[in-house]
Design a protein around this motif. Structure first.
Motif, mmCIF file in Angstrom:
data_model
loop_
_atom_site.group_PDB
_atom_site.id
_atom_site.type_symbol
_atom_site.label_atom_id
_atom_site.label_comp_id
_atom_site.label_asym_id
_atom_site.label_seq_id
_atom_site.Cartn_x
_atom_site.Cartn_y
_atom_site.Cartn_z
ATOM 1 N N GLU A 1 -54.301 7.821 19.032
ATOM 2 C CA GLU A 1 -54.241 9.209 18.573
ATOM 3 C C GLU A 1 -54.203 10.170 19.763
ATOM 4 O O GLU A 1 -53.427 11.129 19.771
ATOM 5 C CB GLU A 1 -55.430 9.525 17.666
ATOM 6 C CG GLU A 1 -55.353 8.880 16.309
ATOM 7 C CD GLU A 1 -56.610 9.108 15.477
ATOM 8 O OE1 GLU A 1 -56.662 8.556 14.385
ATOM 9 O OE2 GLU A 1 -57.531 9.822 15.941
ATOM 10 N N GLN A 2 -55.045 9.934 20.760
ATOM 11 C CA GLN A 2 -55.048 10.786 21.945
ATOM 12 C C GLN A 2 -53.722 10.694 22.689
ATOM 13 O O GLN A 2 -53.204 11.705 23.174
ATOM 14 C CB GLN A 2 -56.205 10.415 22.869
ATOM 15 C CG GLN A 2 -57.561 10.817 22.355
ATOM 16 C CD GLN A 2 -58.683 10.375 23.291
ATOM 17 O OE1 GLN A 2 -58.467 9.630 24.237
ATOM 18 N NE2 GLN A 2 -59.893 10.849 22.995
ATOM 19 N N ALA B 1 -50.776 10.013 21.348
ATOM 20 C CA ALA B 1 -49.771 10.724 20.543
ATOM 21 C C ALA B 1 -49.906 12.235 20.720
ATOM 22 O O ALA B 1 -48.903 12.953 20.874
ATOM 23 C CB ALA B 1 -49.910 10.345 19.071
ATOM 24 N N GLN B 2 -51.140 12.739 20.749
ATOM 25 C CA GLN B 2 -51.353 14.169 20.970
ATOM 26 C C GLN B 2 -50.873 14.582 22.359
ATOM 27 O O GLN B 2 -50.251 15.633 22.518
ATOM 28 C CB GLN B 2 -52.825 14.525 20.794
ATOM 29 C CG GLN B 2 -53.300 14.495 19.363
ATOM 30 C CD GLN B 2 -54.801 14.745 19.260
ATOM 31 O OE1 GLN B 2 -55.511 14.819 20.254
ATOM 32 N NE2 GLN B 2 -55.284 14.862 18.030
ATOM 33 N N SER B 3 -51.145 13.774 23.341
ATOM 34 C CA SER B 3 -50.703 14.083 24.704
ATOM 35 C C SER B 3 -49.181 14.098 24.790
ATOM 36 O O SER B 3 -48.597 14.966 25.447
ATOM 37 C CB SER B 3 -51.256 13.058 25.696
ATOM 38 O OG SER B 3 -52.650 13.106 25.732
ATOM 39 N N GLN B 4 -48.528 13.159 24.116
ATOM 40 C CA GLN B 4 -47.067 13.132 24.128
ATOM 41 C C GLN B 4 -46.483 14.350 23.425
ATOM 42 O O GLN B 4 -45.492 14.917 23.868
ATOM 43 C CB GLN B 4 -46.558 11.843 23.478
ATOM 44 C CG GLN B 4 -46.774 10.618 24.338
ATOM 45 C CD GLN B 4 -46.396 9.334 23.625
ATOM 46 O OE1 GLN B 4 -46.320 9.274 22.406
ATOM 47 N NE2 GLN B 4 -46.171 8.283 24.413
ATOM 48 N N GLN B 5 -47.106 14.786 22.320
ATOM 49 C CA GLN B 5 -46.647 15.990 21.627
ATOM 50 C C GLN B 5 -46.804 17.216 22.514
ATOM 51 O O GLN B 5 -45.917 18.069 22.585
ATOM 52 C CB GLN B 5 -47.414 16.190 20.317
ATOM 53 C CG GLN B 5 -47.020 15.223 19.230
ATOM 54 C CD GLN B 5 -47.875 15.392 17.986
ATOM 55 O OE1 GLN B 5 -48.923 16.036 18.011
ATOM 56 N NE2 GLN B 5 -47.427 14.795 16.889
ATOM 57 N N GLN B 6 -47.940 17.328 23.186
ATOM 58 C CA GLN B 6 -48.154 18.459 24.088
ATOM 59 C C GLN B 6 -47.143 18.436 25.226
ATOM 60 O O GLN B 6 -46.594 19.468 25.595
ATOM 61 C CB GLN B 6 -49.571 18.435 24.665
ATOM 62 C CG GLN B 6 -50.621 18.938 23.729
ATOM 63 C CD GLN B 6 -51.985 18.954 24.374
ATOM 64 O OE1 GLN B 6 -52.264 18.185 25.284
ATOM 65 N NE2 GLN B 6 -52.848 19.822 23.880
#
Length: 192
Positions: free
Chosen positions: A44-45, A47-52
């Motif tokens: 999850e972390q 995926a969030q980092s990739q989105q950012q």
């Protein structure tokens, strides 16, 4: 001294299996489940980092493409705004658009009355006209569809439709009156 192993009793077997089962449960719930939870949290972390990162890359790309953005804004203005350096030119362009759409849809134009231009808001001026026409129902539908899907964008207001013959008599003829308007960029005004 030698140990003799005899045949284990049923009680000993049950105790051994119970101890093995308890050890297995402790292994699963003590190590495997927390490890899987940690992996899920890490995914999850990530995926969030990739989105950012993707969002920041888009912002940086937009910041570096200001010339392209200006060209896109110009193309957007062409799609949304009536052409013409003056309100009179934009009004004439609007009338030509309406004449063309009426001819394509089988609507007979009776009159086009220019409406006074409204005040400038955020660098945009409103240009409009009142149209009076006759048509059958199918022609009216094609005309309205053409107006609403046209580019530059046109807005319809105060649509009045009335049958041309008295009630009780059959006729396909309709009297139509509507206000049509669009927007144009005011000369010397920068839209915000």
């Amino acid at each position: 001294m030698m140990w003799e192993l005899g045949k284990p009793s049923m009680r000993d077997r049950v105790l051994a299996l119970s101890a093995l089962f308890i050890a297995l449960l402790l292994f699963v719930f003590g190590l495997v489940v927390p490890y899987l939870a940690l992996l899920e949290n890490s995914y999850e972390q990530l995926a969030q980092s990739q989105q950012q990162r993707a969002l920041f890359a888009r912002y940086m790309e937009k910041a570096g493409q200001s010339d392209d953005a200006m060209e896109q804004t110009g193309a957007l203005h062409d799609l949304l705004l009536l052409p013409g350096p003056t309100a009179t030119n934009a009004q004439a362009g609007l009338q030509q658009i309406i004449d063309g759409l009426a001819g394509e849809s089988g609507v007979s134009l009776l009159s086009f009355e220019p409406l006074s231009a409204d005040s400038v808001v955020n660098g945009f001026g409103r240009v409009g006209g009142r149209v009076r026409a006759t048509a059958d129902l199918a022609g009216l539908q094609r005309f309205l569809h053409g107006l609403e899907s046209h580019r530059p964008v046109l807005f319809l207001d105060r649509l009045y439709i009335r049958a041309r013959t008295p009630q009780g008599q059959e006729s396909d003829g309709l009297d139509i009156q509507l206000d049509i308007f669009g927007f144009r960029t005011q000369a010397g005004a920068a839209p915000s």
